[in-house]
Design an enzyme around this catalytic site. Structure first.
Site, PDB file in Angstrom:
ATOM      1  N   MET A  21       1.073  -1.103  -0.118  1.00  0.00           N
ATOM      2  CA  MET A  21      -0.135  -0.027  -0.365  1.00  0.00           C
ATOM      3  C   MET A  21       1.183   1.246  -0.475  1.00  0.00           C
ATOM      4  SD  MET A  21      -3.274  -1.125   2.149  1.00  0.00           S
ATOM      5  CE  MET A  21      -2.989  -0.384   3.402  1.00  0.00           C
ATOM      6  N   GLY A  22       1.870   0.961   0.039  1.00  0.00           N
ATOM      7  CA  GLY A  22       3.109   2.206  -0.590  1.00  0.00           C
ATOM      8  C   GLY A  22       3.716   2.663   0.970  1.00  0.00           C
ATOM      9  N   GLU A  26      11.961  -0.416   5.341  1.00  0.00           N
ATOM     10  CA  GLU A  26      12.610  -1.375   4.896  1.00  0.00           C
ATOM     11  C   GLU A  26      11.926  -2.958   5.131  1.00  0.00           C
ATOM     12  OE1 GLU A  26      15.585  -2.545   3.860  1.00  0.00           O
ATOM     13  OE2 GLU A  26      15.643  -0.767   3.851  1.00  0.00           O
ATOM     14  N   HIS A  28       9.180  -3.327   3.593  1.00  0.00           N
ATOM     15  CA  HIS A  28       8.435  -3.745   1.956  1.00  0.00           C
ATOM     16  C   HIS A  28      10.022  -3.782   1.279  1.00  0.00           C
ATOM     17  CE1 HIS A  28       5.239  -0.724   3.450  1.00  0.00           C
ATOM     18  NE2 HIS A  28       4.351  -2.178   3.388  1.00  0.00           N
ATOM     19  N   SER A 176       7.163  -0.351  10.610  1.00  0.00           N
ATOM     20  CA  SER A 176       5.249  -0.565   9.785  1.00  0.00           C
ATOM     21  C   SER A 176       4.756   0.623   9.022  1.00  0.00           C
ATOM     22  CB  SER A 176       3.638  -0.726   9.820  1.00  0.00           C
ATOM     23  OG  SER A 176       2.721  -0.175  10.455  1.00  0.00           O
ATOM     24  N   SER A 177       3.921   0.924   7.931  1.00  0.00           N
ATOM     25  CA  SER A 177       3.302   2.464   7.307  1.00  0.00           C
ATOM     26  C   SER A 177       2.461   3.038   8.769  1.00  0.00           C
ATOM     27  CB  SER A 177       2.918   2.168   6.312  1.00  0.00           C
ATOM     28  OG  SER A 177       3.455   1.573   5.252  1.00  0.00           O
ATOM     29  N   ARG A 178       2.166   2.354   9.319  1.00  0.00           N
ATOM     30  CA  ARG A 178       1.380   3.125  10.409  1.00  0.00           C
ATOM     31  C   ARG A 178       2.449   3.337  11.651  1.00  0.00           C
ATOM     32  NH1 ARG A 178      -3.187  -0.379   9.132  1.00  0.00           N
ATOM     33  NH2 ARG A 178      -5.126   0.558   8.012  1.00  0.00           N
TER      34      ARG A 178
END
Ligand code: AMP
Length: 272
Positions: A21-22, A26, A28, A176-178
């Site tokens: 989801m972009g 690291e 990803h 995590s992106s979050r």
């Protein structure tokens, strides 16, 4: 994208797919590197998938940085970025969904109804569009990896299915992106998830395998690290069936979801 993929296949190229989801980190990039070992051409998809977010969730404010992502994908050895618009994946008359019935109902599924139906629907589409020979997902989203494996088998996709280990910050927090939502205090207290998982691992190493007792200890660790944390669940399950277990045994994974100052974080660890 589909005709590019077909041409690549016709030239005998093995295609790897890494769905994301972009807002890449690291974690990803480790999947892209792993895919590159398995395939000559690696496609990274970037798509913040609206159907996997409930109306009260963070779809609108989910972090995005497509330019930065493309740069990172290049450095990691990715070849193609596929970033469709929502209207291309879900045209106005869209009405077909893929649902993995049983596995989607527990854990994350019980707190986020409809979430996995969105995930499986979009990943099935990504499979059909990019036609990968191999796909790489992260263990970070443990239940998702189990559900998508089931879907891949049930629908007979001829795709090698790889689950890569969770990449952590140096202090143990799962990337995590979050994590971007965490301010300084929340970032520090977010370690409660990792501390709880480490406690579980230590207890198992010491021969304590009753999951109810381990969970109790994990709750205490979370309370001590982040007194305001809200625990959605702590679950001990088989890593393939997601059936819960009373004693830690071969293939047991402990997973948890915790709200830290309103930011919902998930993590997991294989215990045996
Ligand atoms: P997302 O962008 O959050 O949808 O994640 C895309 C893929 O990256 C999924 O397969 C995730 O499981 C994986 N992923 C996310 N965070 C990590 C991490 N810290 N380590 C390894 N893989 C991850």
């Amino acid at each position: 994208m589909q005709s590019v993929a077909r041409r690549l296949a016709a030239r005998g190229k093995r295609i790897g797919l890494v769905p994301t989801m972009g807002y890449l980190h690291e974690g990803h990039l480790s999947l892209i590197r792993r895919a590159k070992k398995e395939a000559e051409v690696v496609i990274t998809s970037i798509f913040v998938n609206p159907t996997q977010f409930a109306p009260n969730e963070d779809f609108a404010r989910y972090p995005r940085d497509e330019k930065g992502d493309v740069r990172k994908i290049k450095t990691a050895g990715g070849d193609i970025v596929f970033a469709p618009k929502a209207s291309e994946i879900y045209p106005a008359d869209f009405q077909t969904y893929v649902n993995v019935e049983k596995l989607s109902q527990t854990l994350e599924g019980s707190v986020r109804p409809g979430h996995f139906r969105g995930v499986t629907t979009v990943v099935a589409q990504l499979f059909n569009i990019t036609r990968p020979d191999v796909v790489v997902f992260g263990m970070k989203d443990f239940q998702q990896s189990v559900i998508l494996r089931q879907m891949t088998e049930d629908l007979g996709y001829p795709i090698k299915y790889v689950v890569a280990p969770t990449v952590r910050e140096s202090d143990g927090l799962a990337m995590s992106s979050r994590n971007k939502y965490l301010d300084t205090v929340a970032r520090r207290e977010a370690l409660c998830l990792y501390y709880a998982l480490k406690t579980a691992r230590q207890m198992v190493a010491a021969g304590k395998t009753r999951t109810a007792i381990i969970a109790q200890e994990m709750r205490a660790v979370i309370r001590a690290t982040c007194p305001t944390a809200r625990i959605d669940y702590i679950a001990f399950t088989n890593m393939r069936t997601l059936e819960s277990v009373r004693n830690v045994q071969r293939g047991t994974v402990v997973s948890l979801a915790v709200r830290v100052y309103g930011v919902r974080l998930i993590d997991n660890m294989k215990l045996r």
